[in-house]
Design an enzyme around this catalytic site. Structure first.
Site, PDB file in Angstrom:
ATOM      1  N   SER A   7       1.302  -1.495   0.204  1.00 57.15           N
ATOM      2  CA  SER A   7       0.241  -0.355  -0.115  1.00 57.15           C
ATOM      3  C   SER A   7       1.022   1.287  -0.213  1.00 57.15           C
ATOM      4  O   SER A   7       1.478   1.809   0.880  1.00 57.15           O
ATOM      5  CB  SER A   7      -1.320  -0.060   1.641  1.00 57.15           C
ATOM      6  OG  SER A   7      -1.472   1.604   1.571  1.00 57.15           O
ATOM      7  N   HIS A  32      -1.163  -1.704  -4.190  1.00 55.21           N
ATOM      8  CA  HIS A  32      -2.735  -0.850  -3.425  1.00 55.21           C
ATOM      9  C   HIS A  32      -2.873   0.476  -3.234  1.00 55.21           C
ATOM     10  O   HIS A  32      -2.201   1.155  -3.152  1.00 55.21           O
ATOM     11  CB  HIS A  32      -2.982  -1.672  -2.255  1.00 55.21           C
ATOM     12  CG  HIS A  32      -3.911  -1.148  -1.207  1.00 55.21           C
ATOM     13  ND1 HIS A  32      -4.826  -2.089  -1.798  1.00 55.21           N
ATOM     14  CD2 HIS A  32      -4.589   0.058  -0.467  1.00 55.21           C
ATOM     15  CE1 HIS A  32      -5.976  -2.125  -1.203  1.00 55.21           C
ATOM     16  NE2 HIS A  32      -5.515  -1.147   0.246  1.00 55.21           N
ATOM     17  N   ASP A  34      -4.659   3.631  -2.057  1.00 58.16           N
ATOM     18  CA  ASP A  34      -5.444   4.172  -0.901  1.00 58.16           C
ATOM     19  C   ASP A  34      -6.403   5.590  -1.631  1.00 58.16           C
ATOM     20  O   ASP A  34      -6.193   6.463  -0.586  1.00 58.16           O
ATOM     21  CB  ASP A  34      -4.840   4.121   0.391  1.00 58.16           C
ATOM     22  CG  ASP A  34      -5.341   2.651   1.127  1.00 58.16           C
ATOM     23  OD1 ASP A  34      -5.721   1.235   0.758  1.00 58.16           O
ATOM     24  OD2 ASP A  34      -4.068   2.508   1.626  1.00 58.16           O
ATOM     25  N   MET A  36      -8.699   8.296  -0.579  1.00 61.52           N
ATOM     26  CA  MET A  36      -9.668   8.727   1.329  1.00 61.52           C
ATOM     27  C   MET A  36      -9.917   9.756   0.929  1.00 61.52           C
ATOM     28  O   MET A  36      -8.789  11.264   0.677  1.00 61.52           O
ATOM     29  CB  MET A  36      -8.372   8.468   2.344  1.00 61.52           C
ATOM     30  CG  MET A  36      -7.960   7.804   2.684  1.00 61.52           C
ATOM     31  SD  MET A  36      -6.780   7.674   4.021  1.00 61.52           S
ATOM     32  CE  MET A  36      -6.693   5.616   4.153  1.00 61.52           C
ATOM     33  N   HIS A  65      -8.235   1.046  -3.797  1.00 60.71           N
ATOM     34  CA  HIS A  65      -9.560   0.593  -2.480  1.00 60.71           C
ATOM     35  C   HIS A  65      -9.865   2.374  -1.887  1.00 60.71           C
ATOM     36  O   HIS A  65      -9.322   3.634  -1.378  1.00 60.71           O
ATOM     37  CB  HIS A  65      -8.532   0.421  -2.005  1.00 60.71           C
ATOM     38  CG  HIS A  65      -9.617  -0.307   0.619  1.00 60.71           C
ATOM     39  ND1 HIS A  65      -8.588   0.377   0.917  1.00 60.71           N
ATOM     40  CD2 HIS A  65     -10.407   0.124   0.997  1.00 60.71           C
ATOM     41  CE1 HIS A  65      -9.107  -0.085   2.190  1.00 60.71           C
ATOM     42  NE2 HIS A  65     -10.949   0.075   1.563  1.00 60.71           N
ATOM     43  N   MET A  67     -12.193   5.021  -0.137  1.00 56.82           N
ATOM     44  CA  MET A  67     -12.707   4.765   0.837  1.00 56.82           C
ATOM     45  C   MET A  67     -13.160   6.179   1.030  1.00 56.82           C
ATOM     46  O   MET A  67     -12.779   7.360   1.626  1.00 56.82           O
ATOM     47  CB  MET A  67     -11.339   4.664   2.304  1.00 56.82           C
ATOM     48  CG  MET A  67     -11.083   3.616   2.551  1.00 56.82           C
ATOM     49  SD  MET A  67      -9.505   3.451   3.630  1.00 56.82           S
ATOM     50  CE  MET A  67      -8.199   3.893   1.621  1.00 56.82           C
ATOM     51  N   MET A 136     -11.439  -4.966   6.064  1.00 51.32           N
ATOM     52  CA  MET A 136     -10.422  -4.210   6.896  1.00 51.32           C
ATOM     53  C   MET A 136     -10.347  -4.761   8.194  1.00 51.32           C
ATOM     54  O   MET A 136     -11.155  -5.872   8.841  1.00 51.32           O
ATOM     55  CB  MET A 136     -11.179  -3.277   6.938  1.00 51.32           C
ATOM     56  CG  MET A 136     -11.542  -2.512   5.859  1.00 51.32           C
ATOM     57  SD  MET A 136      -9.966  -2.103   5.125  1.00 51.32           S
ATOM     58  CE  MET A 136      -9.256  -1.290   6.232  1.00 51.32           C
TER      59      MET A 136
END
Ligand code: DX5
Ligand code: ZN
Length: 220
Positions: A7, A32, A34, A36, A65, A67, A136
């Site tokens: 990540s 990966h 992330d 956000m 991913h 979020m 998660m």
């Protein structure tokens, strides 16, 4: 074969291309990413333009991913940016079935993710539609948190659910994965192991990923 997905949340964002090349050389299977939004989680990271730039510097699959609240509103931009997997949170998308279909119609693999306190039963009516399930094992928002050990039964439950309902689904685990616990997590049934700080905060990425790989090989 089980896959290791570093990540980049814990990488040096000022040297992103170098960091990605370094984990690629060190044996990573996918990257990966992330995303956000400062609403779904109390942190803000990167969005489609940076993912588009990452796409140009690596051939590894991009495992994105999201979020973010209401991911359906910006899905087209993520598809356009060149993601391979797009994972949304069941807690964040009201019309989850429509969102998952839109990801697939955009030519990407569709993942759904559950926060630690969200039960597997939330997947009852979406299992046949997904390509990936992300469990998660920390509360999302930050790297470097400790793996929540009570998530082990949830991982084994997710494995059973996949095997009985849709065996092609990849089971991914994200949060607090280290050299020390990666074997047990894989043993519980994970196919893709996401690791941020345990790789990017280690002195030698190849040594760390190599150690992880050794632990994974030991799992039948
Ligand atoms: C947490 C993110 C994770 C995070 C994992 O919200 O979804 O992908 O980067 O970081 P570590 O491996 O440090 O727990
Ligand atoms: Zn993640």
């Amino acid at each position: 074969m089980r896959k290791i997905a570093p990540s980049i949340l814990s990488s040096n964002f000022a040297k992103l291309a170098e960091e990605i090349a370094a984990v690629e050389d060190a044996g990573a299977d996918m990257v990966h990413v992330d995303v956000m939004d400062g609403r779904f989680v109390p942190n803000l990271t990167i969005g489609p333009p940076i993912i588009g730039s990452i796409r140009k510097v690596t051939d590894l699959p991009l495992d994105v991913h999201l979020m973010i609240e209401a991911p359906e509103r910006s899905l087209d931009q993520y598809i356009e940016a060149g993601c391979d997997f797009i994972t949304v949170h069941v807690e964040a998308s009201t019309h989850l079935h429509r969102t998952v279909q839109a990801v697939k119609e955009g030519g990407c693999k569709a993942g759904v993710s559950l926060n630690p306190a969200t039960p597997l039963s939330m997947l009852d009516d979406i299992m046949e539609d997904i390509d990936l399930l992300l469990i998660m094992t920390v509360n999302p928002g930050f790297g470097g948190q400790a793996f929540i050990k009570t998530m082990f039964p949830k991982i084994t439950g997710a494995r059973r659910l996949i095997d009985s309902r849709n065996p092609g689904v990849l089971l991914e685990v994200d949060g607090g994965v280290t050299v020390d616990n990666i074997g047990a997590i894989a043993d519980a049934g994970a196919d893709i192991l996401v690791a941020g700080s345990s790789i990017f905060h280690s002195p030698d990425y190849a040594v760390t990923i190599g150690r992880m790989r050794e632990r994974l090989r030991a799992v039948v």
